[in-house]
Design a protein around this motif. Sequence first.
Motif, short mmCIF file in Angstrom:
data_model
loop_
_atom_site.label_atom_id
_atom_site.label_comp_id
_atom_site.label_asym_id
_atom_site.label_seq_id
_atom_site.Cartn_x
_atom_site.Cartn_y
_atom_site.Cartn_z
N SER A 113 0.84 -1.20 0.00
CA SER A 113 0.00 0.00 0.00
C SER A 113 0.87 1.24 0.00
N MET A 114 1.90 1.27 0.84
CA MET A 114 2.78 2.44 0.90
C MET A 114 3.59 2.60 -0.38
N LEU A 115 4.01 1.50 -0.95
CA LEU A 115 4.74 1.59 -2.22
C LEU A 115 3.91 2.24 -3.31
N SER A 116 2.59 2.10 -3.21
CA SER A 116 1.72 2.69 -4.24
C SER A 116 1.76 4.21 -4.21
N LEU A 117 2.24 4.81 -3.12
CA LEU A 117 2.36 6.27 -3.06
C LEU A 117 3.56 6.79 -3.83
N THR A 118 4.55 5.93 -4.04
CA THR A 118 5.80 6.37 -4.67
C THR A 118 5.75 6.07 -6.17
N LEU A 119 4.78 6.68 -6.84
CA LEU A 119 4.55 6.38 -8.26
C LEU A 119 5.78 6.66 -9.11
N ASN A 120 6.33 7.87 -8.98
CA ASN A 120 7.51 8.21 -9.78
C ASN A 120 8.71 7.37 -9.38
N GLU A 121 8.89 7.20 -8.07
CA GLU A 121 10.08 6.52 -7.59
C GLU A 121 10.11 5.05 -7.99
N VAL A 122 8.95 4.41 -8.12
CA VAL A 122 8.91 3.03 -8.58
C VAL A 122 9.52 2.92 -9.98
#
Length: 403
Positions: free
Chosen positions: A216-225
């Motif tokens: 869920s938290m990874l989904s906030l880092t759209l650009n960083e992914v």
Amino acid sequence: MGTTIAGNDEGNLTRSFDGLRVLDFSTTIAGPHCTRMLADLGAEVIKIETAEGETMRTRPPVRNKCSTAFGQLNVGKKSMVLDLKSPEGVEAVRRLIATADVLVENFRPGVMRRLKLDYAAVRHINPKLIYCSISGYGQSGPSAELPAYAPVIHAASGYEMAHLAYQPGRSRPDYCGIYHADVLTGAYAFGAVTAALYQRSTGGKGQHIDVSMLESMLSLTLNEVQWSQFEVKPTQRPMFGPIETSDGYVMVAIASEKTFQSLMQVIGHPEWVSDPRFAIYSDRRENWASLMDGVEAWSRTVDTQACLAALNEYGVPSSAYRTVREALADPQIAHRGALAEVADGGGTFKVLNLPFRMSGATVSAAKRMSTLGEHTRSYLKEIGLSEDEIAGFAAERVKTARS
């Protein structure tokens, strides 16, 4: 009075989840946030607690032993006290499961299995049951049984280091006091439950939902992914940051060509629209520090209110930096009916309603908080316990609370 959506007849509206029964075994924030959303939409949410009550009941503000932090997350739910370590408590849960549509739990993986209340152990009782498990890392895998709270997940997901990269001159991660992971994961769990309910309406079967706070938290880092997979040249200065005024700071979001052009008009440099340093987006990123220095050369000459007035006149997205108290006092919040008043044993307090309105359904928080164990007797009676058995439950609850 709150706003209404054009065309709706609020007095005749029902709630989207009227008739839906939810068993809520969750604690702290993520699970309770999910089930509070279900309750606001009309679900009958039965919160299962120990005789002591869950830990959030002691979180401040507390008035007459009633926590408004707990109330924010649990208003609208029924309260039932059961000892899940006793055979009688487990049997009562199994009988309730036979009547339920949804079960939500956020214990560490393995806890419900040891109680013989995991999905595999109860699915035969109610094949239509939607069973939602929320955990730090997911129900299986090498990290599954690690203890996890929101601040830990913020660090583990890369979110904190991604955030730090936007803070010039900083090398130490921030302290964590706002638990994004809990609220976000609770919202994802809510979405997954509603999807499963729709699927059940067409196929007739329930299923197990496994929600991961880490993902869920990874989904906030759209650009960083994406940046983590491909080399991207960093900008010299963060794209969105405060500009200084003569008495404070304002956030300006330059997110389109029109916004950029309008901002140049505001600061008195319309010629910069065609300046080779800024005219093309990629070049503008390369020269971001120079651009923002020019913006602040203007903004430092005016106070915050004058700055916002000028930016709003030209349609540049902007805001002063407000406290939560200031944000809640915004007339827009009153217009939207965003706050609901709730009564408990300590008086009244306000909670946020869900951040959406529906033209065909009522969406709002309940008016009062249940007391701990208020509905235990009625549910035990519903599932077929005799008066003597119910009295035995009450005696065991007192014994457990004292021990």
